[in-house]
Design a protein around this motif. Sequence first.
Motif, PDB file in Angstrom:
ATOM      1  N   ALA A  98       0.832  -1.208   0.000  1.00 15.12           N
ATOM      2  CA  ALA A  98       0.000   0.000   0.000  1.00 15.12           C
ATOM      3  C   ALA A  98       0.864   1.254   0.000  1.00 15.12           C
ATOM      4  O   ALA A  98       0.544   2.247  -0.665  1.00 15.12           O
TER       5      ALA A  98
ATOM      6  N   LEU B 243       0.304   3.767  -3.115  1.00 16.14           N
ATOM      7  CA  LEU B 243      -0.103   5.118  -2.741  1.00 16.14           C
ATOM      8  C   LEU B 243       1.027   6.124  -2.919  1.00 16.14           C
ATOM      9  O   LEU B 243       0.845   7.307  -2.646  1.00 16.14           O
TER      10      LEU B 243
ATOM     11  N   GLU C  60      -3.234   5.360   6.322  1.00 14.29           N
ATOM     12  CA  GLU C  60      -3.718   5.108   4.960  1.00 14.29           C
ATOM     13  C   GLU C  60      -3.209   3.765   4.450  1.00 14.29           C
ATOM     14  O   GLU C  60      -3.944   3.020   3.793  1.00 14.29           O
TER      15      GLU C  60
ATOM     16  N   THR D 129      -5.592   0.662   3.396  1.00 10.96           N
ATOM     17  CA  THR D 129      -5.509   0.143   2.031  1.00 10.96           C
ATOM     18  C   THR D 129      -4.989  -1.290   2.031  1.00 10.96           C
ATOM     19  O   THR D 129      -5.490  -2.144   1.288  1.00 10.96           O
TER      20      THR D 129
ATOM     21  N   SER E 282      -7.735  -3.692   2.853  1.00 14.40           N
ATOM     22  CA  SER E 282      -8.625  -3.967   1.715  1.00 14.40           C
ATOM     23  C   SER E 282      -7.961  -4.908   0.711  1.00 14.40           C
ATOM     24  O   SER E 282      -8.637  -5.743   0.103  1.00 14.40           O
ATOM     25  N   TYR E 283      -6.625  -4.798   0.553  1.00 11.22           N
ATOM     26  CA  TYR E 283      -5.915  -5.717  -0.347  1.00 11.22           C
ATOM     27  C   TYR E 283      -6.050  -7.163   0.143  1.00 11.22           C
ATOM     28  O   TYR E 283      -6.247  -8.087  -0.647  1.00 11.22           O
TER      29      TYR E 283
END
Length: 395
Positions: free
Chosen positions: A247, A251, A301, A305, A308-309
């Motif tokens: 992430a 990002l 963040e 993220t 969610s991965y």
Amino acid sequence: MNEKINEKEEINLMDDTTDRLHNYRASAFENNNRFFGEIVISQDTLNFQSGDNGVVFPLKELTIKAGGANDKMIFLTHAHNPVWTVCTTDHKLLKDSFLNSYPRITEQIENIQTGKTQAFMVLVFILILCIGSLYGLFALKEPIVTSLTKRIPPAWEQKLGDAAFLQIKAKKEFIDNAQADHALKKITTPLFSRIPQDRHSFKVHIAIDPKINAFALPGGTIVLNTGLINAAARPEEIAGVLAHEAAHITLQHGTRQLIASLGIFALIQAFFGDATGLMAVLADNSALLLTRKYSRDYEQEADKTGWSYLEDAGIDPQGMIDFFKLLLKEQNNKPDKTISKTGDSLNFLSTHPAAGQRIQYLQNLKDKSGKNQEYINFDLDFKEFQDLIKRTRFL
């Protein structure tokens, strides 16, 4: 005896006269001549005296105005003697009781005071406007940084990460073993294959280092320490670390942080100009990637993220929470031996935010998710993989 009494009366009379005269330092202009002296105000007159030169203005019909830089000067004139202008910087004169006993002069003084108040309010307004403008610039900083980062070509970002990785390789020893790489891919392939991005190609390296640590570099490079792999209880925990670090890469946190370090005005210049010069500056400062710690917002963040991965890949995200708990426990028990010190910018267990807060944040994500799905089982003998990592160093 009478002489002494008369002397006392004379002294008292002089004191009384002094009390009735108000003195202020001043200067005066007569045509092209300038004199420095003193203003003496009595009940009826304003007397400017400078040696043998001077002028007397009756208080009746006296004109008083403010002027000069920031209205610091007080100018006194009289229509009956227009060749003379008396001025002073002593604003105590505006409170003079003799002057204020004349309504016309009092009105002029009130106008001066009103002007001073208005000037102060304008100054305050300008100051607030400047502060607001600066605040606005800094509020726009992150959007500008994000926009500039997206303009960086993927190939160039890859070179930036590679340059930083070369500096790491000069200081660390890495495992170079096909069997270990094959085993690690049983964790990375299910995860990376489900991450929606086309900018980066992930590459995972295992550094021989007993510290429980992992970090990511721009372009797709992730480094896991052997200490981290050996500390994990199951492959889902390794996957949680990898998801978090992936992430950071997707990002573009490393590149964004490096760009942000250049300062707001350099960013604005690059934003409205050519980003080529910006890339040259970043290339010269790639070493900063190894010394800067991610901000609290970037860490959170990456946690969100990365979570969610894991869910998208069908990997149990509880592994991320469990590994954080392990790190927190190890940090409390052996802070100097197994966990990178808090000064280490690449520390996975960053103090931005504190580990306990990060665990709670992830737990809240899990509670809000409410997903009840089947998770994959890794085709990997994790204990055997850890033993291989331990042995590889000596092969």
